[in-house]
Scaffold this active site. Structure first.
Site, PDB file in Angstrom:
ATOM      1  N   LYS A  43      19.152  45.286 -14.848  1.00 26.14           N
ATOM      2  CA  LYS A  43      19.138  45.666 -13.745  1.00 26.14           C
ATOM      3  C   LYS A  43      20.263  46.703 -13.472  1.00 26.14           C
ATOM      4  O   LYS A  43      20.210  47.566 -12.611  1.00 26.14           O
ATOM      5  CB  LYS A  43      19.016  44.576 -12.720  1.00 26.14           C
ATOM      6  CG  LYS A  43      17.987  43.748 -12.585  1.00 26.14           C
ATOM      7  CD  LYS A  43      17.998  42.583 -11.748  1.00 26.14           C
ATOM      8  CE  LYS A  43      16.945  41.955 -11.567  1.00 26.14           C
ATOM      9  NZ  LYS A  43      17.031  40.552 -10.638  1.00 26.14           N
ATOM     10  N   TYR A  84      14.864  50.711 -43.085  1.00 28.60           N
ATOM     11  CA  TYR A  84      14.535  50.640 -41.729  1.00 28.60           C
ATOM     12  C   TYR A  84      13.392  51.724 -41.497  1.00 28.60           C
ATOM     13  O   TYR A  84      12.507  51.637 -40.958  1.00 28.60           O
ATOM     14  CB  TYR A  84      15.705  51.210 -41.093  1.00 28.60           C
ATOM     15  CG  TYR A  84      15.429  51.648 -39.456  1.00 28.60           C
ATOM     16  CD1 TYR A  84      15.169  50.756 -38.679  1.00 28.60           C
ATOM     17  CD2 TYR A  84      15.373  53.131 -39.201  1.00 28.60           C
ATOM     18  CE1 TYR A  84      14.827  51.089 -37.251  1.00 28.60           C
ATOM     19  CE2 TYR A  84      15.126  53.398 -37.842  1.00 28.60           C
ATOM     20  CZ  TYR A  84      14.701  52.317 -36.829  1.00 28.60           C
ATOM     21  OH  TYR A  84      14.522  52.599 -35.660  1.00 28.60           O
ATOM     22  N   VAL A  90      16.419  60.297 -30.634  1.00 21.45           N
ATOM     23  CA  VAL A  90      16.372  60.307 -29.338  1.00 21.45           C
ATOM     24  C   VAL A  90      17.743  60.636 -28.517  1.00 21.45           C
ATOM     25  O   VAL A  90      18.538  59.724 -28.867  1.00 21.45           O
ATOM     26  CB  VAL A  90      15.537  59.108 -28.626  1.00 21.45           C
ATOM     27  CG1 VAL A  90      15.277  59.055 -26.882  1.00 21.45           C
ATOM     28  CG2 VAL A  90      14.423  58.866 -29.351  1.00 21.45           C
ATOM     29  N   ARG A 116      14.938  39.033 -25.402  1.00 21.77           N
ATOM     30  CA  ARG A 116      15.303  37.929 -26.330  1.00 21.77           C
ATOM     31  C   ARG A 116      16.092  36.966 -25.604  1.00 21.77           C
ATOM     32  O   ARG A 116      16.077  35.686 -26.040  1.00 21.77           O
ATOM     33  CB  ARG A 116      16.183  38.209 -27.631  1.00 21.77           C
ATOM     34  CG  ARG A 116      15.074  39.089 -28.775  1.00 21.77           C
ATOM     35  CD  ARG A 116      15.788  39.318 -29.988  1.00 21.77           C
ATOM     36  NE  ARG A 116      16.706  40.457 -29.784  1.00 21.77           N
ATOM     37  CZ  ARG A 116      17.520  41.022 -30.524  1.00 21.77           C
ATOM     38  NH1 ARG A 116      17.427  40.558 -31.842  1.00 21.77           N
ATOM     39  NH2 ARG A 116      18.462  41.801 -30.421  1.00 21.77           N
ATOM     40  N   SER A 138      20.714  57.169 -32.629  1.00 19.87           N
ATOM     41  CA  SER A 138      20.901  58.508 -32.720  1.00 19.87           C
ATOM     42  C   SER A 138      21.984  59.186 -31.931  1.00 19.87           C
ATOM     43  O   SER A 138      22.588  59.940 -32.138  1.00 19.87           O
ATOM     44  CB  SER A 138      19.483  59.257 -31.990  1.00 19.87           C
ATOM     45  OG  SER A 138      18.421  58.586 -33.080  1.00 19.87           O
ATOM     46  N   GLY A 168      16.607  48.065 -24.168  1.00 20.39           N
ATOM     47  CA  GLY A 168      16.548  49.065 -25.098  1.00 20.39           C
ATOM     48  C   GLY A 168      16.729  50.243 -24.484  1.00 20.39           C
ATOM     49  O   GLY A 168      16.213  50.347 -23.095  1.00 20.39           O
ATOM     50  N   PHE A 169      17.210  51.297 -24.978  1.00 14.37           N
ATOM     51  CA  PHE A 169      17.629  52.782 -24.290  1.00 14.37           C
ATOM     52  C   PHE A 169      16.045  53.466 -24.046  1.00 14.37           C
ATOM     53  O   PHE A 169      15.913  53.636 -22.738  1.00 14.37           O
ATOM     54  CB  PHE A 169      18.081  53.395 -25.492  1.00 14.37           C
ATOM     55  CG  PHE A 169      18.605  55.025 -25.198  1.00 14.37           C
ATOM     56  CD1 PHE A 169      19.061  55.127 -24.051  1.00 14.37           C
ATOM     57  CD2 PHE A 169      17.880  56.007 -26.032  1.00 14.37           C
ATOM     58  CE1 PHE A 169      19.335  56.518 -23.607  1.00 14.37           C
ATOM     59  CE2 PHE A 169      18.308  57.280 -25.654  1.00 14.37           C
ATOM     60  CZ  PHE A 169      18.949  57.584 -24.312  1.00 14.37           C
ATOM     61  N   SER A 225      11.884  46.844 -31.368  1.00 14.45           N
ATOM     62  CA  SER A 225      11.720  47.020 -32.867  1.00 14.45           C
ATOM     63  C   SER A 225      13.053  46.597 -33.481  1.00 14.45           C
ATOM     64  O   SER A 225      14.330  46.936 -32.784  1.00 14.45           O
ATOM     65  CB  SER A 225      11.262  48.159 -33.327  1.00 14.45           C
ATOM     66  OG  SER A 225      11.059  48.140 -34.650  1.00 14.45           O
ATOM     67  N   LYS A 285       9.672  50.868 -40.216  1.00 15.32           N
ATOM     68  CA  LYS A 285       8.823  51.669 -39.152  1.00 15.32           C
ATOM     69  C   LYS A 285       7.434  52.057 -39.832  1.00 15.32           C
ATOM     70  O   LYS A 285       6.466  51.939 -39.049  1.00 15.32           O
ATOM     71  CB  LYS A 285       9.593  52.874 -38.684  1.00 15.32           C
ATOM     72  CG  LYS A 285      10.996  52.570 -38.083  1.00 15.32           C
ATOM     73  CD  LYS A 285      11.036  51.679 -37.143  1.00 15.32           C
ATOM     74  CE  LYS A 285      10.333  52.382 -35.947  1.00 15.32           C
ATOM     75  NZ  LYS A 285      10.514  51.450 -34.620  1.00 15.32           N
TER      76      LYS A 285
END
Length: 347
Positions: A48, A161, A193, A39, A205, A17-18, A90, A165
């Site tokens: 990498k 969503y 973000v 996953r 975002s 993830g970011f 998440s 959270k």
């Protein structure tokens, strides 16, 4: 490299993830041993590659383990020997969901899997990546900036969503209070973000910037939002992980000033000039967005945010942890420039 961190192991969940990739970069730079969950281990090389773009040249202190938030498998192995856990993974917003539980249950069950495994492995502290969605949603007539004392209103008509959270974070705090067994918890609640993109896996975002530059957004919905640079979100995660005063606390990761989507468009226009030729220059009436959301599921979460007050305060992190974020403008431009460099913007 900080020698005192040598041999200290940190588990990072959702390693592709970011936010997670940027966290891994910072942890490796500071000398930590990093284990990242994926996953599917087929994504190792992709991760990498992103790390290499972020400046990492050696992977000797990095390992991967396959683990899914919806399955019990491997979580005990994932946390084994770790001093800290950054639980960043998440479920991202599902566009064509049939029931809200498709987002709520994986988030709630996933956080419990990680916390139970961390407790059993005698991890010192878990840092949970929550969201502004757990702080400032569904509250009417707000006129003062949201702080860490605020919670989203689960009785309101929240998008699943945002609800996921909120429920996941509340579940985490409840677990620590009743069953934590000495496990420490800190929570980071980022707003939208932004910041340098390192590959095709980035924050939802950032999609707004991409769609503006590509001309997909013809006019801006009247939505207000605070922003934060991913590098500052990472700094706050590491402070939340190690600072003695951070245990048992939640922190809003925000520059504090809400921008309209038109403000974001203006920043792109001002800084990128010719490249931003397709960026919109006007706003759209709310009724148009609401009508479109009936037929376009991807607009439904956006429609719930129209005209909503969104000011936030980042004072707690600044005062308690000496955190110092970049400006909104720097974060937004870093997003745009990195997308352009990676060729992610369609001409």
């Amino acid at each position: 490299m900080t020698n005192s961190n040598r041999g200290v192991a940190v588990l990072v969940t959702g390693g592709s993830g970011f936010i997670a990739v940027h966290c891994i970069i910072k942890l490796l730079e500071q000398g930590y041993m990093v284990r990242a969950t994926l996953r599917s281990l087929h994504r190792q090389n992709e991760v990498k590659d992103m790390l290499s773009k972020g400046g990492i040249s050696s992977f000797e202190n990095l390992s991967f383990i396959e683990a899914d938030l919806s399955q019990d498998n491997n979580w005990d192995k994932a946390v084994q020997g770790c001093t800290y856990v950054l639980h960043i993974a998440s479920p991202t917003p599902v566009v064509n969901y049939k029931h809200e539980d498709e987002m709520i249950n994986p988030a709630k069950d996933g956080v419990l899997r990680v916390l139970k495994a961390a407790r059993a492995a005698r991890v010192k502290r878990v840092v949970l990546t929550s969201a502004y969605g757990a702080v400032g949603m569904g509250n009417r007539n707000r006129t003062t900036p949201y702080t860490e004392k605020d919670w989203s209103n689960l009785e309101a008509n929240l998008h699943p969503y945002q609800k996921s959270k909120t429920i996941a974070e509340k579940t985490a705090w409840e677990f620590i209070k009743n069953e934590g067994g000495g496990l420490e918890l800190s929570v980071v609640n980022p707003v939208a973000v932004m910041g340098p993109i390192l590959g095709t896996d980035y924050s939802h975002s950032n999609q707004v910037v991409k769609k503006m530059l590509e001309g997909e957004i013809k006019a801006c919905p009247k939505v207000y939002c605070c922003h934060v640079d991913v590098r500052d979100v990472v700094d706050l995660h590491l402070l939340a992980m190690t600072h003695p005063k951070a245990s048992g606390e939640r922190f809003l990761a925000t520059t504090g000033k809400a921008l309209s989507m038109l403000d974001v468009a203006d920043i792109l226009k001002k800084n990128l000039v010719e490249v931003a030729a397709k960026v919109p220059t006007r706003e759209m009436q709310n009724w148009i967005v609401r009508a479109a959301a009936i037929f376009n599921p991807s607009l439904r979460m956006l429609a719930t945010l129209l005209g909503k007050y969104a000011e936030t305060s980042g004072d707690k992190a600044k005062q308690l942890l000496n955190w110092s974020p970049r400006s909104n403008e720097e974060a937004i431009i870093a997003t745009a420039e990195s997308m352009l460099q990676l060729g992610l913007i369609k001409k």
